[in-house]
Design an enzyme around this catalytic site. Structure first.
Site, PDB file in Angstrom:
ATOM      1  CD  GLU A 110      38.222  34.033  52.309  1.00 26.79           C
ATOM      2  OE1 GLU A 110      37.597  35.019  51.906  1.00 26.79           O
ATOM      3  OE2 GLU A 110      39.261  33.610  51.739  1.00 26.79           O
ATOM      4  CG  HIS A 164      32.752  35.196  52.226  1.00 28.92           C
ATOM      5  ND1 HIS A 164      33.052  36.435  51.699  1.00 28.92           N
ATOM      6  CD2 HIS A 164      33.925  34.563  52.402  1.00 28.92           C
ATOM      7  CE1 HIS A 164      34.364  36.543  51.567  1.00 28.92           C
ATOM      8  NE2 HIS A 164      34.925  35.417  51.973  1.00 28.92           N
ATOM      9  CB  CYS A 221      30.647  42.413  52.350  1.00 31.01           C
ATOM     10  SG  CYS A 221      29.803  41.047  51.589  1.00 31.01           S
TER      11      CYS A 221
HETATM   12  O1  SUG Z   1      36.547  38.385  48.618  1.00 31.09           O
HETATM   13  N1  SUG Z   1      35.535  40.801  46.298  1.00 31.09           N
HETATM   14  C1  SUG Z   1      35.502  40.291  47.644  1.00 31.09           C
HETATM   15  C2  SUG Z   1      34.126  40.484  48.231  1.00 31.09           C
HETATM   16  C3  SUG Z   1      34.079  40.156  49.697  1.00 31.09           C
HETATM   17  C4  SUG Z   1      32.690  40.169  50.239  1.00 31.09           C
HETATM   18  N2  SUG Z   1      32.694  39.871  51.627  1.00 31.09           N
HETATM   19  C5  SUG Z   1      31.747  39.163  52.281  1.00 31.09           C
HETATM   20  N3  SUG Z   1      30.897  38.397  51.662  1.00 31.09           N
HETATM   21  N4  SUG Z   1      31.770  39.198  53.562  1.00 31.09           N
HETATM   22  C6  SUG Z   1      35.892  38.799  47.660  1.00 31.09           C
HETATM   23  O2  SUG Z   1      35.519  38.081  46.732  1.00 31.09           O
HETATM   24  C7  SUG Z   1      36.610  41.452  44.223  1.00 31.09           C
HETATM   25  C8  SUG Z   1      37.802  42.300  43.828  1.00 31.09           C
HETATM   26  C9  SUG Z   1      37.897  42.499  42.338  1.00 31.09           C
HETATM   27  O3  SUG Z   1      37.401  41.678  41.604  1.00 31.09           O
HETATM   28  O4  SUG Z   1      38.504  43.523  41.922  1.00 31.09           O
HETATM   29  C10 SUG Z   1      36.690  40.930  45.649  1.00 31.09           C
HETATM   30  O5  SUG Z   1      37.764  40.654  46.122  1.00 31.09           O
END
Ligand code: SUG
Length: 442
Positions: free
Chosen positions: A171, A243, A366
């Site tokens: 990731e 994460h 993020c």
């Molecule tokens: O991968 N949310 C992302 C958020 C990513 C955050 N990134 C870091 N922490 N670096 C995930 O979970 C939600 C999309 C939705 O529910 O429509 C989503 O994919």
């Protein structure tokens, strides 16, 4: 010192919506099917970039992806022209449509893991795009991200993503922190994984595997003494830290983390500190926030550790935090105490409003990919990669022209939305000097 950290933010795409797709991501689950505001989300992101520029922190952008991804829907068996594909997917597989419509490429911390040129014998910047195999919507990002990174960083070594298997789940920079005394000098790369082999002990499936972290470190040609692998604590994963950057952030010789971020607790922090001291010749300034002051649940709710910890142009160390830190009493109290604590090396806290992204579990950190670049490397980037305030003005005007301010789940099947997205991306690639990078442009 010639190398500086550039933050490349993912521009929020025109299909930003809430589909409940993030595994182990509590905010994403909670806000499923809520109406979204793509225009507001994109403007929030640009306002954050403007704050960074005003702080004197170099800022770049990564463009959104073409969504809904009708090519992916065709690979899932839907046929005909785009309108028919969208209508059939909405009727027979609404979850697949939601996955193919997600604007999740906005969370640039998951785009890749980065090694600056100074950290290897070849002197090249290395980027390893993340395969994001933990969820369908995110796995669709990898090919386009790879193409875009190759365009933006013509002199860098942009690897292929790791093979797409859950055992190789990667990731990106959200699970990686580079620590150093100065960006030109030697560094320690801390890789954090959720699972080592098949021994899952958590309620939520961990996304980053040790095998993937090891492969990324190998691709980046890091010597063993420059790498520390740390395991996330199962409690953090189950509290919603899908994460590591939900419970930990670093900048140069500072590491700010929650007491329960790592499985090994204080012993893991000591291992990192010993490695930094041995390789970089400076003590690690670790700030461990105790669970007795900020419970893990409050850390996840507020996204305190998903702040950006940055070196401002005037030399201050600034924590760029989401507005939610002010609304979570334990976190607000910790920040107030930290402001006068000589052991906390943070000079100022700046609060930004990225609520539209936060509702999907994406805080300030993020939204950005950190790339340490020398002056010469910055000069060789694609022409529109870096932004100043005038460019941010232009991007705001672009958002106001092309984005809707309301999107409900049913709108994802609207063929006009796909056309709007393509028109927006066509205009954007021209603005950024990227050439044709999307399937519809070929
Ligand atoms: O991968 N949310 C992302 C958020 C990513 C955050 N990134 C870091 N922490 N670096 C995930 O979970 C939600 C999309 C939705 O529910 O429509 C989503 O994919």
């Amino acid at each position: 010192m010639t190398a500086v950290e550039v933050n490349f933010d993912g521009l929020v795409g025109p299909t930003h919506n809430y589909a409940g797709l993030g595994p182990g991501n509590l905010a994403s689950q909670r806000n499923r099917a809520r109406e979204s505001d793509p225009r507001g989300a994109a403007l929030e992101g640009l306002a954050k970039m403007r704050r960074m520029v005003r702080l004197g922190v170099p800022q770049g952008v990564l463009p959104p992806h073409e969504r809904p991804d009708t090519e992916a829907l065709r690979r899932l068996g839907f046929e005909g022209d785009d309108a028919r594909v969208l209508a059939a997917a909405a009727r027979h597989a609404p979850d697949a449509l939601a996955a193919c419509a997600s604007a999740s490429a906005m969370w640039a911390a998951n785009a890749a893991t980065v090694r600056p040129g100074a950290d290897g014998a070849d002197g090249l910047v290395h980027l390893v795009p993340a395969n994001l195999v933990s969820a369908l919507h995110r796995s669709l990002e990898a090919p386009t991200t790879t193409r875009i990174l190759r365009r933006l960083f013509p002199d860098a070594r942009v690897h292929d993503p790791l093979p797409a298997s859950t055992g190789m789940g990667d990731e990106g920079a959200a699970n990686h922190t580079r620590l150093c005394a100065t960006h030109d000098g030697p560094a320690i790369h801390v890789f954090v994984h959720g699972i080592d082999g098949d021994d899952q002990v958590t309620r939520f499936r961990p996304r980053q595997t040790l095998a993937a972290s090891r492969a990324v470190a190998r691709l980046m040609q890091l010597p063993a003494e420059a790498v520390v692998h740390v395991r996330q604590s199962p409690g953090a994963i189950d509290a919603g830290a899908f994460h590591n950057d939900v419970v930990c952030v670093g900048d140069r010789d500072v590491l700010l983390l929650h007491e329960r971020a790592f499985a090994g607790g204080a012993a893991d922090v000591d291992r990192i500190a010993a490695a930094v001291e041995a390789r970089c010749g400076v003590p690690l300034r670790a700030v461990v926030v105790p669970a007795s002051q900020v419970p893990l649940e409050d850390a996840v709710r507020s996204y305190l550790f998903n702040s950006q910890l940055v070196a401002a142009g005037d030399g201050r160390t600034v924590l760029v935090a989401p507005a939610e830190v002010r609304e979570t009493p334990s976190v607000a109290a910790w920040l107030a105490a930290a402001a006068t604590d000589p052991h906390v090396p943070i000079d100022d806290v700046e609060v930004v409003d990225v609520r539209q992204s936060m509702r999907n579990g994406g805080g300030p950190a993020c939204l950005r990919l950190r790339v340490v670049l020398t002056r010469a490397e910055r000069d060789r980037l694609a022409s529109g990669a870096l932004v100043d305030e005038a460019r941010i003005d232009a991007l705001e005007a672009w958002v106001r022209t092309h984005y809707r301010d309301r999107l409900a789940p049913a709108d994802l099947a609207d063929p006009a939305l796909l056309e709007e997205c393509r028109a927006a991306l066509d205009a954007l690639t021209a603005m950024l000097g990227l050439g044709a990078v999307y399937p519809f442009q070929r």
